[in-house]
Design a protein around this motif. Structure first.
Motif, short mmCIF file in Angstrom:
data_model
loop_
_atom_site.label_atom_id
_atom_site.label_comp_id
_atom_site.label_asym_id
_atom_site.label_seq_id
_atom_site.Cartn_x
_atom_site.Cartn_y
_atom_site.Cartn_z
N UNK A 46 0.84 -1.21 0.00
CA UNK A 46 0.00 0.00 0.00
C UNK A 46 0.87 1.25 0.00
N UNK A 47 1.95 1.20 0.79
CA UNK A 47 2.84 2.37 0.83
C UNK A 47 3.50 2.59 -0.53
N UNK A 48 3.84 1.48 -1.19
CA UNK A 48 4.43 1.60 -2.53
C UNK A 48 3.40 2.16 -3.51
N UNK A 49 2.16 1.68 -3.39
CA UNK A 49 1.10 2.18 -4.28
C UNK A 49 0.90 3.68 -4.07
N UNK A 86 -12.50 -0.76 -4.16
CA UNK A 86 -13.00 0.32 -5.00
C UNK A 86 -12.69 1.68 -4.36
N UNK A 87 -12.90 1.75 -3.05
CA UNK A 87 -12.61 3.00 -2.32
C UNK A 87 -11.11 3.31 -2.37
N UNK A 92 -6.41 6.55 -4.33
CA UNK A 92 -5.16 6.61 -5.09
C UNK A 92 -5.31 7.51 -6.32
N UNK A 93 -6.48 7.43 -6.93
CA UNK A 93 -6.73 8.28 -8.09
C UNK A 93 -6.66 9.76 -7.68
N UNK A 94 -7.26 10.04 -6.52
CA UNK A 94 -7.20 11.41 -5.99
C UNK A 94 -5.76 11.87 -5.80
N UNK A 109 -4.77 5.48 3.66
CA UNK A 109 -4.42 4.47 2.66
C UNK A 109 -3.98 3.14 3.26
N UNK A 110 -3.04 3.19 4.21
CA UNK A 110 -2.56 1.90 4.73
C UNK A 110 -3.64 1.20 5.55
#
Ligand code: ASP
Ligand code: MG
Length: 448
Positions: A46-49, A86-87, A92-94, A109-110
């Motif tokens: 998640x941190x990488x994403x 989905x959320x 991430x898109x934001x 995120x995490x």
């Protein structure tokens, strides 16, 4: 009631989740509260994403695949997880559009990692006939301050956790709570995290607040070991350590629990047991306030590599009090943490993490003292009963002398449970092995 905590590697895939479920089943009559980390390396992913999103790219394929494959293999519905994914994608898109990532958003995120794992595990428990219900941490009263990425729990938890879990305790709720480790919410409702490895703290605070019989943290080794098994082949489990010993072990490099996570249980006197999920029948290690009976003098030996030794010698005729006060103030000013220390009237030797940037600190210290920095050092720590220091030191150093190893500094910790010594990085494994043989080997009688 007991609390059972499983870390990321214990819930890394479908097979591991099945195994965890079978362990929970054997404790079903103990009213378990289950605390889980994110599956496998999901937190890192998640941190990488998140970092990738800052560069404009959104990719959750690895995270999506792991959870989808797992749901399929466990034959559980994927709806809850799909909604979260989905959320996650939207967040991430934001980020990818703003190209900006605050600590607050990073925590949000995490948090998806733990929120996904509890949903999957609770769903699976239900399919094997163990009624379970997933909870996000804040739904069981885990509230923190707003120090994102390293939040501290609020004192309110001592009331809010029992209020949330009382129904389970008194039997009006029968489903096993499966709670997200690591995450919390602040008073404004923002998601926070308790720092890496924070699931242990979630488990211990729930155990302490609920006055649980014990908190179990499940690992893949037989509890706390006398030394790192990669260094010492005959390292063996230590049946009992005190909170103080466990904290020193953690500070000095053992993979136990985060020292901070021990505090709630220490306050309430709740025992913490470290158990092996691959070897359930082994009793593991128990962490308690005081040893129940007589114990061996030495509990364990640890090593921390990559430290820098700084020798500081006063160049002014300052008295000891003024000198040390001045030196320590510089460490405070530059926010550099000292690990091991030995002093005389006008000189002090201490160790710091090699990664710390010392330039500012040294410039300040050199106004009143001569300094010498030696990198490539290691701290070897003997966790022991320092009331028996003379024989521990005699036996250990006799063995080191036979190996012709001269340690460069020694410090008998103020905690009464550690003796630390500094040697070269390259010697550290030999020092640990030599001491282990001296204390725990055939002829080692200190430990008896
Ligand atoms: N998942 C988080 C981490 O990897 C928290 C934990 O595992 O305790 O740090
Ligand atoms: Mg993890």
């Amino acid at each position: 009631m007991i609390v059972m905590k499983f870390g990321g590697s214990s819930v890394a895939d479908a097979e591991r989740i099945r195994h965890v479920a079978s362990i929970i089943k054997t404790y079903a009559d103990k009213k378990p509260v289950v605390v889980l980390s994110a599956m496998g390396d999901t937190t890192d992913h998640l941190l990488e994403a998140a970092d990738l999103a800052v560069t404009g790219k959104v990719d959750i394929s690895r995270i999506e695949k792991l959870h989808k494959d797992t749901a399929e293999a466990l034959e559980i519905p994927f709806t809850d997880a799909a909604a979260l994914l989905g959320e996650l994608k939207m967040v991430l898109t934001g980020i990818s559009m703003l190209r900006e990532l605050t600590k607050r958003t990073r925590d949000y995120l995490v948090s998806f990692g733990e929120r996904l794992s509890v949903r999957m595990a609770a769903a699976y428990l239900n399919t094997i006939g163990l009624p379970a219900r997933f909870y996000d941490a804040w739904d069981v009263g885990i509230v923190s301050d707003s120090n994102f990425m390293a939040a501290e729990l609020l004192d309110d938890v001592w009331q809010t956790i029992p209020a949330a879990l009382n129904g389970y305790r008194n039997g009006s709720v029968s489903e096993i709570p499966v709670v997200t480790g690591f995450i919390a919410k602040d008073p404004s409702g923002y998601i926070t995290t308790l720092g890496r490895g924070g699931s242990d703290l979630t488990a211990t605070v729930i155990g302490a607040a609920m006055a649980a019989e014990e908190v179990q943290t499940w690992k893949d080794v037989d509890g706390i070991l006398t030394a790192d098994p990669r260094v010492v082949s005959d390292a063996h489990p230590v049946p009992e350590v005190t909170y103080e010993e466990a904290a020193e072990l953690a500070y000095f490099g053992a993979q136990v629990l985060h020292p901070r996570s021990m505090m709630p249980c220490r306050k309430s006197g709740t025992p913490v047991r470290v158990k092996n999920s691959y070897n359930m029948t082994s009793p593991g290690s128990i962490i308690v306030e005081n040893h129940a009976g007589p114990v061996a003098a030495v509990r364990a030996i640890t090593a921390v590599k990559h430290v820098t030794l700084i020798d500081i010698v006063s160049t002014r005729m300052l008295g000891a009090s003024g000198f040390l006060a001045h030196i320590f103030n510089q460490f405070l000013k530059w926010n550099i943490s000292i690990d091991v220390i030995a002093t005389s009237e006008v000189s002090v030797s201490l160790t710091v993490n090699t990664k710390a940037d010392l330039s500012g600190l040294l410039a300040d210290v050199q106004k009143v003292a001569a300094t010498e920095c030696k990198t490539g050092k290691a701290i070897v720590t003997v966790i022991c009963d320092t009331a028996r220091a003379s024989s521990i030191i005699a036996d250990g150093f006799a063995a080191l002398a036979r190996e012709r190893i001269n340690v460069q500094m020694i410090s008998k910790g103020a905690s009464k449970v550690n003796i630390s010594m500094i040697c070269d990085d390259s010697e550290a494994d030999t020092v640990v092995r030599t001491l282990h043989a001296a204390y725990f080997g055939k002829n080692g009688d200190t430990a008896k």
